[in-house]
Motif scaffolding. Structure first.
Motif, PDB file in Angstrom:
ATOM      1  N   LEU A 137      16.574  -4.500  11.495  1.00 51.04           N
ATOM      2  CA  LEU A 137      16.613  -4.270  10.067  1.00 51.04           C
ATOM      3  C   LEU A 137      15.084  -4.437   9.638  1.00 51.04           C
ATOM      4  CD1 LEU A 137      18.373  -4.643   7.043  1.00 51.04           C
ATOM      5  CD2 LEU A 137      16.568  -6.459   6.855  1.00 51.04           C
ATOM      6  N   SER A 141      13.074  -0.967   8.053  1.00 46.43           N
ATOM      7  CA  SER A 141      12.189  -0.972   7.009  1.00 46.43           C
ATOM      8  C   SER A 141      10.654  -0.663   6.964  1.00 46.43           C
ATOM      9  CB  SER A 141      12.137  -2.532   6.472  1.00 46.43           C
ATOM     10  OG  SER A 141      13.555  -2.872   6.205  1.00 46.43           O
ATOM     11  N   LEU A 142      10.088  -0.516   8.131  1.00 50.49           N
ATOM     12  CA  LEU A 142       8.840  -0.332   8.437  1.00 50.49           C
ATOM     13  C   LEU A 142       8.563   1.463   8.341  1.00 50.49           C
ATOM     14  CD1 LEU A 142       7.521  -2.810  10.690  1.00 50.49           C
ATOM     15  CD2 LEU A 142       7.399  -2.960   8.233  1.00 50.49           C
ATOM     16  N   PRO A 143       7.929   1.888   7.447  1.00 47.83           N
ATOM     17  CA  PRO A 143       7.643   3.270   7.562  1.00 47.83           C
ATOM     18  C   PRO A 143       6.784   3.502   8.739  1.00 47.83           C
ATOM     19  CG  PRO A 143       6.582   2.410   5.621  1.00 47.83           C
ATOM     20  CD  PRO A 143       7.238   1.163   6.160  1.00 47.83           C
ATOM     21  N   PHE A 145       4.064   5.198   9.446  1.00 50.68           N
ATOM     22  CA  PHE A 145       2.957   5.135   9.178  1.00 50.68           C
ATOM     23  C   PHE A 145       2.363   3.588   9.180  1.00 50.68           C
ATOM     24  CE2 PHE A 145       4.186   5.361   4.900  1.00 50.68           C
ATOM     25  CZ  PHE A 145       3.345   4.100   4.174  1.00 50.68           C
ATOM     26  N   VAL A 146       3.128   2.554   8.648  1.00 50.49           N
ATOM     27  CA  VAL A 146       2.872   1.145   8.902  1.00 50.49           C
ATOM     28  C   VAL A 146       2.854   0.740  10.117  1.00 50.49           C
ATOM     29  CG1 VAL A 146       3.434  -1.051   8.284  1.00 50.49           C
ATOM     30  CG2 VAL A 146       3.392   0.601   6.352  1.00 50.49           C
ATOM     31  N   ILE A 255       5.978  14.418  11.888  1.00 49.91           N
ATOM     32  CA  ILE A 255       5.218  14.738  10.505  1.00 49.91           C
ATOM     33  C   ILE A 255       4.177  13.665  10.292  1.00 49.91           C
ATOM     34  CG2 ILE A 255       4.544  15.795   8.629  1.00 49.91           C
ATOM     35  CD1 ILE A 255       7.180  17.002   8.595  1.00 49.91           C
ATOM     36  N   ILE A 256       4.665  12.542  10.174  1.00 53.08           N
ATOM     37  CA  ILE A 256       3.989  11.359   9.932  1.00 53.08           C
ATOM     38  C   ILE A 256       2.949  10.970  11.084  1.00 53.08           C
ATOM     39  CG2 ILE A 256       3.972   9.097   8.836  1.00 53.08           C
ATOM     40  CD1 ILE A 256       6.314   9.916   7.194  1.00 53.08           C
ATOM     41  N   LEU A 271       0.506  19.764   7.736  1.00 55.43           N
ATOM     42  CA  LEU A 271      -0.414  19.248   6.863  1.00 55.43           C
ATOM     43  C   LEU A 271      -1.742  20.005   6.819  1.00 55.43           C
ATOM     44  CD1 LEU A 271       0.471  16.800   4.988  1.00 55.43           C
ATOM     45  CD2 LEU A 271      -1.387  15.577   5.896  1.00 55.43           C
TER      46      LEU A 271
ATOM     47  N   LEU B 150      11.579  15.305   4.242  1.00 53.99           N
ATOM     48  CA  LEU B 150      10.108  15.168   4.118  1.00 53.99           C
ATOM     49  C   LEU B 150       9.313  16.730   3.988  1.00 53.99           C
ATOM     50  CD1 LEU B 150       7.733  13.144   4.026  1.00 53.99           C
ATOM     51  CD2 LEU B 150       7.333  13.483   6.524  1.00 53.99           C
ATOM     52  N   LEU B 235      10.317   4.646   1.073  1.00 48.65           N
ATOM     53  CA  LEU B 235       9.635   4.990   2.395  1.00 48.65           C
ATOM     54  C   LEU B 235       9.186   6.490   1.991  1.00 48.65           C
ATOM     55  CD1 LEU B 235      12.397   4.056   4.792  1.00 48.65           C
ATOM     56  CD2 LEU B 235      10.224   2.841   4.486  1.00 48.65           C
ATOM     57  N   SER B 238       6.138   6.344  -0.506  1.00 52.86           N
ATOM     58  CA  SER B 238       4.734   5.612   0.046  1.00 52.86           C
ATOM     59  C   SER B 238       4.211   6.560   1.505  1.00 52.86           C
ATOM     60  CB  SER B 238       5.056   4.325   0.739  1.00 52.86           C
ATOM     61  OG  SER B 238       6.005   4.062   1.741  1.00 52.86           O
ATOM     62  N   SER B 239       5.327   7.363   2.071  1.00 55.65           N
ATOM     63  CA  SER B 239       5.024   8.277   3.098  1.00 55.65           C
ATOM     64  C   SER B 239       4.271   9.366   2.484  1.00 55.65           C
ATOM     65  CB  SER B 239       5.964   8.811   3.970  1.00 55.65           C
ATOM     66  OG  SER B 239       6.826   7.668   4.520  1.00 55.65           O
ATOM     67  N   PHE B 242       0.681   8.309   1.825  1.00 54.03           N
ATOM     68  CA  PHE B 242      -0.130   8.167   3.102  1.00 54.03           C
ATOM     69  C   PHE B 242      -0.603   9.434   3.238  1.00 54.03           C
ATOM     70  CE2 PHE B 242      -0.474   8.532   7.673  1.00 54.03           C
ATOM     71  CZ  PHE B 242      -1.543   7.628   8.024  1.00 54.03           C
ATOM     72  N   LEU B 243       0.206  10.781   3.136  1.00 48.27           N
ATOM     73  CA  LEU B 243      -0.131  11.794   3.480  1.00 48.27           C
ATOM     74  C   LEU B 243      -1.074  12.615   2.372  1.00 48.27           C
ATOM     75  CD1 LEU B 243       3.177  13.184   5.008  1.00 48.27           C
ATOM     76  CD2 LEU B 243       1.133  12.654   6.133  1.00 48.27           C
ATOM     77  N   GLY B 255       0.220   3.908  -0.093  1.00 47.42           N
ATOM     78  CA  GLY B 255       0.315   4.835   1.233  1.00 47.42           C
ATOM     79  C   GLY B 255      -1.132   5.236   1.594  1.00 47.42           C
ATOM     80  N   ALA B 276       0.026  -2.461   4.037  1.00 46.76           N
ATOM     81  CA  ALA B 276       1.081  -2.762   4.982  1.00 46.76           C
ATOM     82  C   ALA B 276       2.094  -3.615   4.892  1.00 46.76           C
ATOM     83  CB  ALA B 276       0.395  -2.488   6.276  1.00 46.76           C
ATOM     84  N   VAL B 279       4.066  -3.186   1.622  1.00 48.23           N
ATOM     85  CA  VAL B 279       5.471  -1.984   1.820  1.00 48.23           C
ATOM     86  C   VAL B 279       6.259  -2.552   2.417  1.00 48.23           C
ATOM     87  CG1 VAL B 279       5.785   0.305   2.499  1.00 48.23           C
ATOM     88  CG2 VAL B 279       3.591  -0.006   1.687  1.00 48.23           C
ATOM     89  N   ALA B 280       5.889  -3.188   3.731  1.00 39.36           N
ATOM     90  CA  ALA B 280       6.828  -3.562   4.527  1.00 39.36           C
ATOM     91  C   ALA B 280       7.846  -4.689   3.944  1.00 39.36           C
ATOM     92  CB  ALA B 280       6.271  -4.324   5.608  1.00 39.36           C
ATOM     93  N   VAL B 283      10.363  -3.129   1.202  1.00 42.84           N
ATOM     94  CA  VAL B 283      11.550  -2.271   1.798  1.00 42.84           C
ATOM     95  C   VAL B 283      12.279  -3.286   2.567  1.00 42.84           C
ATOM     96  CG1 VAL B 283      12.184  -0.415   3.317  1.00 42.84           C
ATOM     97  CG2 VAL B 283      10.057  -0.158   2.193  1.00 42.84           C
ATOM     98  N   ILE B 284      11.945  -4.339   3.187  1.00 40.32           N
ATOM     99  CA  ILE B 284      12.607  -5.351   3.857  1.00 40.32           C
ATOM    100  C   ILE B 284      13.489  -6.131   2.845  1.00 40.32           C
ATOM    101  CG2 ILE B 284      12.566  -7.601   5.023  1.00 40.32           C
ATOM    102  CD1 ILE B 284      10.150  -6.490   6.733  1.00 40.32           C
ATOM    103  N   ASN B 287      16.479  -3.534   1.636  1.00 37.24           N
ATOM    104  CA  ASN B 287      17.307  -3.651   2.713  1.00 37.24           C
ATOM    105  C   ASN B 287      18.092  -4.946   2.793  1.00 37.24           C
ATOM    106  OD1 ASN B 287      17.201  -0.834   3.346  1.00 37.24           O
ATOM    107  ND2 ASN B 287      15.336  -1.521   4.871  1.00 37.24           N
TER     108      ASN B 287
END
Lengths: 314, 307
Positions: A137, A141-143, A145-146, A255-256, A271, B150, B235, B238-239, B242-243, B255, B276, B279-280, B283-284, B287
């Motif tokens: 889980l 949950s972690l993207p 990039f993280v 991509i990320i 990108l 994406l 997700l 934030s992605s 980041f981009l 991000g 970081a 965000v974590a 989302v946790i 979820n």
């Protein structure tokens, strides 16, 4: 089977046609005049007109679409505005790098995900299963990039085991310096592994509750035999299409991840082409990614129907 | 037997809709309450509540303005003055996190909500109409899904320009076909039930049947879908940040904060770790709550079996 195959493949061709049209339309309305960008500041109107003519920008949009798609079908993707190189040439090397990275991540994550998932499903609600559930889980949950940044921090900044970026010298492939593959592949693996594992676990649990497994257990078969002969074949069937589906889903992660590690692949190229407004390159890369996605969806369907005779007939 | 009661849909449309909203709201509330009885909900709900509070009051509670430069304190480690340290311009990271919470939560929940509403409308009406209409609508949805999400988001945002409004729109468009699929199958299973048949025989309008008979009975599916979509939306948003295609600077974006922190990761890891972690945990939390809601839906059934 043949009818099913032709139907699915023709559906893919239609999809790709629509997708290519969409990509073309979207990128055609991008702000900023391309001729202006190529020549930079201080271009005279005559020069601008000449460049537009040279790039074919004076012809109507539908003619440009037809010529673009026609050339693309013959493998000619045009020339990059910024790098002034044939796009097919730029993409070829990048695509190879991305495939190596994706294959590496896939080979690590799929077998371990299936193994852990089956184990957790059989040992449902045990101590180990709960640890695995919580860990997965957190992983989904972690993207990317993280996770990527955390890995760089741990393995590159603190432990100095691995390089923090995956920059390559021109003309070399990641296989020449395999250590640069480890962190990006590990990052990609995290989410993939957790996702496939959770699906496998759910499938195993579902099959374990079915009547035929109960019968098998009650008629006194050894547990090992019940699991290998009755549970696994039925539980892994949906898992296979989930794996194939993830092939396409991984493209987003790619991509990320490539941008986190400056890995010279397709995702990074996408990108770069967006930030430098390199329209032909952007179109080509987007089309390539969309096509890969469509093909992997086809593979998902095919593998599922090949292994499951119940759907093949319909 | 054919029922002869008069159709009720001729009554005021407003009251009908209000009734639906109250009923669905009560049902969602009940689901969240039940989720609190599961392990996931007990941890997830407080986490989500914490971030919701930050989204509402974050900018007011932040110790410093998010864009204020403290030029004598560049990249300083966490201390009592700057609880989470400062970034390369000497901006307070805690304040940037608290202020940035609003945009990420607002954007992802509005985007997810848009996707849910559009997807539910499309999925329910497609399933209800059935036949050729259903076939055509679902083909269009498949077409939309043939873009990796994406890539679609990147293309749309490059064209329209990256701002909050366009990101919400993009998330909505990306999620719509996926929600529509789920809601279509949920509707198909409700559609065959007797109370829908009897409403139809009573001569109720499609609008009435979809909203008053079918929708309330798909709420459990919808709540699970909404919570899952919310975590995907966070997700995705934030992605995109980041981009570099998220909310544009100087307004703080989690991000983008992580993306910019990479340049001094070794010298000042706290610049990366704080966003970081934010965000974590967000989302946790979502979820876990989703997991709790899903488990809670099985609770009443289990209790019935036990009693």
């Amino acid at each position: 089977m043949l009818r099913f195959l032709t139907r699915r493949i023709s559906l893919i061709l239609v999809t790709l046609l629509v997708v290519s049209l969409a990509i073309f339309l979207v990128t055609e309305v991008l702000p900023g005049d391309v001729a202006n960008m190529v020549l930079g500041q201080g271009a005279t109107p005559e020069n601008l007109a000449a460049v537009r003519k040279q790039l074919g920008l004076d012809t109507p949009a539908y003619a440009r679409y037809l010529s673009w798609i026609g050339h693309a079908l013959q493998g000619d993707l045009g020339t990059s505005y910024v790098q002034r190189l044939p796009i097919a040439h730029i993409i070829a090397g990048r695509l190879g790098n991305s495939i190596i990275l994706a294959a590496f991540a896939f080979l690590v994550s799929v077998p371990s995900a299936v193994a852990i998932g089956v184990w957790a499903g059989i040992k449902r609600d045990s101590w180990g299963d709960q640890v695995v559930s919580v860990a997965s889980l957190v992983a989904i949950s972690l993207p990317e990039f993280v996770t990527g940044v955390l890995f760089i921090l741990l393995f590159a900044s603190v432990l100095h085991w691995l390089p923090s970026s995956s920059i390559l010298l021109p003309g070399t492939t990641p296989l020449d310096r395999p250590q640069i593959l480890v962190l990006p592949a590990l990052t990609l693996t995290g989410v993939l592994l957790a996702y496939i594992m959770r699906m496998t676990r759910a499938n195993v649990i579902e099959v374990m509750q079915s009547n035929y497994v109960r019968t098998a257990i009650l008629k006194g078969l050894p547990m090992r035999r019940v699991i290998w002969r009755h549970v696994l074949p039925n539980a892994l069937l949906p898992t296979i299409s989930i794996i194939a589906m993830n092939l396409g889903w991984m493209l987003g992660g790619l991509i990320i991840v490539e941008n986190v590690f400056a890995f010279p692949g397709i995702g990074r190229l996408l990108l770069t082409s967006i930030t430098s407004r390199d329209v032909p390159l952007l179109q080509a890369v987007a089309l390539l990614i969309a096509a890969t996605y469509a093909v992997s969806n086809l593979l998902a369907d095919l593998s599922y129907s090949l292994l499951n005779p119940r759907i093949r007939l319909s | 037997m054919i029922q002869t009661a008069a159709p009720t849909s001729n009554r005021n449309l407003g009251t009908a809709l209000a009734g639906v909203l109250v009923a669905s709201g009560r049902c969602i509330w009940r689901q969240v309450g039940l989720a609190l009885r599961t392990g996931g909900g007990r941890i997830g709900l407080p986490l989500v509540a914490l971030y919701l509070t930050l989204a509402l009051f974050g900018p007011l509670l932040a110790p410093y303005p998010a864009t204020e430069f403290h030029l004598t304190h560049q990249l300083s480690p966490p201390s009592w003055t700057f609880l989470l340290g400062t970034d390369e311009y000497g901006r307070d990271i805690l304040s940037r996190l608290m202020t940035g919470a609003r945009s990420i939560i607002l954007i992802s929940s509005l985007g997810a909500a848009l996707g849910i509403v559009l997807g539910a409308l499309v999925g329910m009406s497609s399933a209800y109409k059935g036949g050729k209409t259903d076939e055509v609508i679902m083909r269009v949805m498949d077409g939309l899904m043939s873009f990796p999400s994406l890539l679609l988001a990147l293309l749309v945002l490059t064209t329209l320009g990256a701002n909050a409004q366009n990101i919400i729109l993009t998330i909505g468009v990306v999620f719509m076909p996926r929600v529509a699929r789920v809601m279509r199958s949920a509707t198909l299973s409700v559609k065959a039930l007797e109370f829908v048949q009897s409403a139809r025989l009573r001569g109720e309008s499609s609008f009435y049947i979809i909203f008053r008979e079918i929708l309330p009975n798909t709420v459990p599916v919808l709540t699970v879908e909404a919570s899952v979509r919310l975590s995907f939306a966070i997700l995705l948003a934030s992605s995109l940040g980041f981009l570099g295609l998220g909310v544009q600077p100087p307004s703080p974006d989690w991000g983008l904060m992580i993306s910019e922190s990479r340049r001094f990761l070794t010298a000042a890891p706290w610049v990366a770790l704080a966003p970081a972690g934010a965000v974590a945990t967000l989302v946790i939390g979502v979820n876990l709550l989703a997991e709790g809601i899903r488990q809670a839906q099985r609770l009443p059934k289990m209790e019935e079996e036990l009693s």
